[in-house]
Design a protein around this motif. Structure first.
Motif, PDB file in Angstrom:
ATOM      1  N   ARG A  55       8.745   3.298  -8.235  1.00  0.00           N
ATOM      2  CA  ARG A  55       7.651   2.503  -8.799  1.00  0.00           C
ATOM      3  C   ARG A  55       6.300   3.196  -8.662  1.00  0.00           C
ATOM      4  NH1 ARG A  55       8.124  -3.565  -6.641  1.00  0.00           N
ATOM      5  NH2 ARG A  55       6.495  -3.809  -8.224  1.00  0.00           N
ATOM      6  N   ALA A  56       6.203   4.186  -7.802  1.00  0.00           N
ATOM      7  CA  ALA A  56       4.930   4.872  -7.571  1.00  0.00           C
ATOM      8  C   ALA A  56       4.850   6.148  -8.395  1.00  0.00           C
ATOM      9  CB  ALA A  56       4.763   5.196  -6.095  1.00  0.00           C
ATOM     10  N   HIS A  57       3.707   6.379  -9.033  1.00  0.00           N
ATOM     11  CA  HIS A  57       3.443   7.642  -9.699  1.00  0.00           C
ATOM     12  C   HIS A  57       2.858   8.626  -8.689  1.00  0.00           C
ATOM     13  CE1 HIS A  57       3.353   5.837 -14.059  1.00  0.00           C
ATOM     14  NE2 HIS A  57       4.485   5.656 -13.434  1.00  0.00           N
ATOM     15  N   ARG A  58       2.376   9.792  -9.167  1.00  0.00           N
ATOM     16  CA  ARG A  58       2.020  10.857  -8.232  1.00  0.00           C
ATOM     17  C   ARG A  58       0.940  10.449  -7.231  1.00  0.00           C
ATOM     18  NH1 ARG A  58      -0.259  16.830  -9.707  1.00  0.00           N
ATOM     19  NH2 ARG A  58      -1.871  15.610 -10.727  1.00  0.00           N
ATOM     20  N   SER A  59      -0.143   9.856  -7.708  1.00  0.00           N
ATOM     21  CA  SER A  59      -1.210   9.480  -6.780  1.00  0.00           C
ATOM     22  C   SER A  59      -0.696   8.533  -5.710  1.00  0.00           C
ATOM     23  CB  SER A  59      -2.370   8.835  -7.554  1.00  0.00           C
ATOM     24  OG  SER A  59      -3.368   8.391  -6.675  1.00  0.00           O
ATOM     25  N   GLY A  85      -7.427   5.560  -8.424  1.00  0.00           N
ATOM     26  CA  GLY A  85      -6.125   4.938  -8.314  1.00  0.00           C
ATOM     27  C   GLY A  85      -5.073   5.712  -9.094  1.00  0.00           C
ATOM     28  N   GLU A  86      -4.068   5.012  -9.570  1.00  0.00           N
ATOM     29  CA  GLU A  86      -3.015   5.663 -10.366  1.00  0.00           C
ATOM     30  C   GLU A  86      -3.518   5.801 -11.806  1.00  0.00           C
ATOM     31  OE1 GLU A  86       1.000   4.349  -9.900  1.00  0.00           O
ATOM     32  OE2 GLU A  86       1.056   5.486  -8.037  1.00  0.00           O
ATOM     33  N   VAL A  87      -4.378   6.793 -11.997  1.00  0.00           N
ATOM     34  CA  VAL A  87      -5.126   6.904 -13.240  1.00  0.00           C
ATOM     35  C   VAL A  87      -4.218   7.201 -14.433  1.00  0.00           C
ATOM     36  CG1 VAL A  87      -5.663   9.353 -12.832  1.00  0.00           C
ATOM     37  CG2 VAL A  87      -7.163   7.964 -14.291  1.00  0.00           C
ATOM     38  N   GLU A  88      -3.152   7.964 -14.250  1.00  0.00           N
ATOM     39  CA  GLU A  88      -2.216   8.224 -15.356  1.00  0.00           C
ATOM     40  C   GLU A  88      -1.569   6.924 -15.820  1.00  0.00           C
ATOM     41  OE1 GLU A  88      -1.501  10.858 -17.073  1.00  0.00           O
ATOM     42  OE2 GLU A  88      -2.082  12.632 -15.904  1.00  0.00           O
ATOM     43  N   ARG A  89      -1.189   6.083 -14.890  1.00  0.00           N
ATOM     44  CA  ARG A  89      -0.582   4.798 -15.235  1.00  0.00           C
ATOM     45  C   ARG A  89      -1.601   3.910 -15.964  1.00  0.00           C
ATOM     46  NH1 ARG A  89       3.672   2.087 -12.525  1.00  0.00           N
ATOM     47  NH2 ARG A  89       3.333   3.384 -10.670  1.00  0.00           N
ATOM     48  N   CYS A  90      -2.830   3.892 -15.453  1.00  0.00           N
ATOM     49  CA  CYS A  90      -3.862   3.063 -16.075  1.00  0.00           C
ATOM     50  C   CYS A  90      -4.168   3.522 -17.498  1.00  0.00           C
ATOM     51  CB  CYS A  90      -5.128   3.090 -15.230  1.00  0.00           C
ATOM     52  SG  CYS A  90      -4.972   2.254 -13.645  1.00  0.00           S
ATOM     53  N   LEU A  91      -4.203   4.837 -17.714  1.00  0.00           N
ATOM     54  CA  LEU A  91      -4.433   5.351 -19.064  1.00  0.00           C
ATOM     55  C   LEU A  91      -3.298   4.932 -19.986  1.00  0.00           C
ATOM     56  CD1 LEU A  91      -5.920   7.046 -21.131  1.00  0.00           C
ATOM     57  CD2 LEU A  91      -4.779   9.088 -20.197  1.00  0.00           C
ATOM     58  N   PRO A 105       4.164  -5.981 -17.676  1.00  0.00           N
ATOM     59  CA  PRO A 105       3.698  -6.645 -16.453  1.00  0.00           C
ATOM     60  C   PRO A 105       3.974  -5.840 -15.196  1.00  0.00           C
ATOM     61  CG  PRO A 105       4.826  -8.204 -17.883  1.00  0.00           C
ATOM     62  CD  PRO A 105       5.061  -6.843 -18.464  1.00  0.00           C
ATOM     63  N   GLN A 106       5.123  -5.160 -15.131  1.00  0.00           N
ATOM     64  CA  GLN A 106       5.437  -4.365 -13.949  1.00  0.00           C
ATOM     65  C   GLN A 106       4.484  -3.183 -13.815  1.00  0.00           C
ATOM     66  OE1 GLN A 106       9.497  -3.070 -13.568  1.00  0.00           O
ATOM     67  NE2 GLN A 106       9.066  -1.711 -11.871  1.00  0.00           N
ATOM     68  N   GLN A 107       4.201  -2.503 -14.944  1.00  0.00           N
ATOM     69  CA  GLN A 107       3.264  -1.389 -14.899  1.00  0.00           C
ATOM     70  C   GLN A 107       1.866  -1.870 -14.531  1.00  0.00           C
ATOM     71  OE1 GLN A 107       3.815   1.884 -15.187  1.00  0.00           O
ATOM     72  NE2 GLN A 107       6.012   1.545 -15.421  1.00  0.00           N
ATOM     73  N   PHE A 108       1.468  -3.018 -15.059  1.00  0.00           N
ATOM     74  CA  PHE A 108       0.156  -3.556 -14.717  1.00  0.00           C
ATOM     75  C   PHE A 108       0.085  -3.907 -13.234  1.00  0.00           C
ATOM     76  CE2 PHE A 108      -2.705  -7.164 -14.020  1.00  0.00           C
ATOM     77  CZ  PHE A 108      -3.891  -6.633 -14.494  1.00  0.00           C
ATOM     78  N   GLY A 109       1.153  -4.501 -12.712  1.00  0.00           N
ATOM     79  CA  GLY A 109       1.169  -4.886 -11.312  1.00  0.00           C
ATOM     80  C   GLY A 109       1.020  -3.700 -10.385  1.00  0.00           C
ATOM     81  N   MET A 110       1.549  -2.547 -10.782  1.00  0.00           N
ATOM     82  CA  MET A 110       1.448  -1.356  -9.954  1.00  0.00           C
ATOM     83  C   MET A 110       0.151  -0.588 -10.200  1.00  0.00           C
ATOM     84  SD  MET A 110       3.858  -1.214  -7.826  1.00  0.00           S
ATOM     85  CE  MET A 110       3.367   0.391  -7.222  1.00  0.00           C
ATOM     86  N   ALA A 111      -0.648  -1.007 -11.166  1.00  0.00           N
ATOM     87  CA  ALA A 111      -1.892  -0.295 -11.477  1.00  0.00           C
ATOM     88  C   ALA A 111      -3.068  -0.788 -10.648  1.00  0.00           C
ATOM     89  CB  ALA A 111      -2.218  -0.442 -12.965  1.00  0.00           C
ATOM     90  N   VAL A 112      -2.974  -1.969 -10.058  1.00  0.00           N
ATOM     91  CA  VAL A 112      -4.093  -2.487  -9.287  1.00  0.00           C
ATOM     92  C   VAL A 112      -4.253  -1.676  -7.998  1.00  0.00           C
ATOM     93  CG1 VAL A 112      -3.889  -4.795 -10.258  1.00  0.00           C
ATOM     94  CG2 VAL A 112      -2.647  -4.232  -8.177  1.00  0.00           C
ATOM     95  N   HIS A 113      -5.464  -1.638  -7.464  1.00  0.00           N
ATOM     96  CA  HIS A 113      -5.778  -0.705  -6.387  1.00  0.00           C
ATOM     97  C   HIS A 113      -5.022  -0.989  -5.088  1.00  0.00           C
ATOM     98  CE1 HIS A 113      -8.529   2.221  -7.853  1.00  0.00           C
ATOM     99  NE2 HIS A 113      -9.116   2.426  -6.691  1.00  0.00           N
TER     100      HIS A 113
END
Length: 239
Positions: A55-59, A85-91, A105-113
């Motif tokens: 669920r976690a990207h590189r950052s 934060g997880e800037v690639e995911r946010c983009l 929704p899952q990607q959004f949930g993991m994008a919060v700081h």
């Protein structure tokens, strides 16, 4: 005149960068000076269960690896400081919203700081208090202030986690500081080993990132000064 001068003791640290594989490499980097080296890749994060790890990207993986290596106990609050934060995911979320009008929704949930330290507490089954900080170029300093405020409020230990990665190509024209994948985790406790001071200062901004400046100061024991956003920050050993 200084606005404040809280103190603390550093009881442990860990850091991750693709070209600095162990503590000796980090200590050598700190002693030599200069920016963080170039590098790419993400940590293996073998300690985390695969269902959570993916669920976690590189950052996020960098921050999580630093947290695992720091091994906080059940009495340790977490402050997660990340400018982007997880800037690639946010983009990706923004691009999906523009193209489709909706996001996962899952990607959004993991994008919060606070998602990454929250994922850590779930994986470790430790209900630790978590705070998340973003404050432009001064994010590392703001995270340190938050950690020291929690110590002053009675916390026995605080794990300060600082992590960021290079901006995606779309955002590179707006980059205003050196870009390198980086994460560190600093375990802070009440004490008088180090003292933090800050005050208004309109001098030219420091070139190095705040996170690299703070970590180098702590690893060398020599202290540092850093300026930007109308402030001058000073971190010094007390002896």
């Amino acid at each position: 005149m200084s606005t404040a001068s809280p103190s603390f003791t550093l009881t442990g640290w860990s850091a991750w960068h693709p070209a600095l594989p162990d503590a000796d490499a980090w200590l050598d980097w700190a002693a030599r000076g200069g920016p963080l080296p170039a590098g790419d890749g993400a940590p293996p994060l073998a300690q985390m269960p695969p269902l959570l790890r993916r669920r976690a990207h590189r950052s996020g993986r960098m921050a999580l690896q630093a947290m695992y290596d720091a091994a906080p106990g059940d009495d340790c609050a977490i402050v997660h400081a990340s400018r982007h934060g997880e800037v690639e995911r946010c983009l990706g979320l923004l691009q999906a919203l523009a193209a489709e009008g909706t996001v996962s929704p899952q990607q959004f949930g993991m994008a919060v700081h606070n998602a990454i330290p929250g994922l850590f507490t779930i994986a470790r089954r430790q209900p630790l208090p978590v705070s998340a900080i973003a404050a432009g170029r001064a994010t590392a300093w703001a995270g340190l202030v938050e950690a020291l405020a929690q110590l002053a409020d009675g916390a026995s230990r605080v794990l300060l986690v600082v992590a960021d990665e290079p901006l995606p190509p779309l955002y590179q024209p707006f980059a205003d500081e050196p870009q390198a994948p980086f994460a560190c985790a600093l375990t802070l406790a009440p004490g008088t080993q180090w003292r933090l001071d800050w005050q208004a200062d309109a001098a030219a901004a420091s070139a190095e990132t705040a996170a690299a400046t703070v970590l180098r100061a702590l690893l060398t024991g020599q202290g540092c000064r850093w300026r930007d956003q109308g402030r001058r920050w000073r971190l010094e050993p007390t002896a």
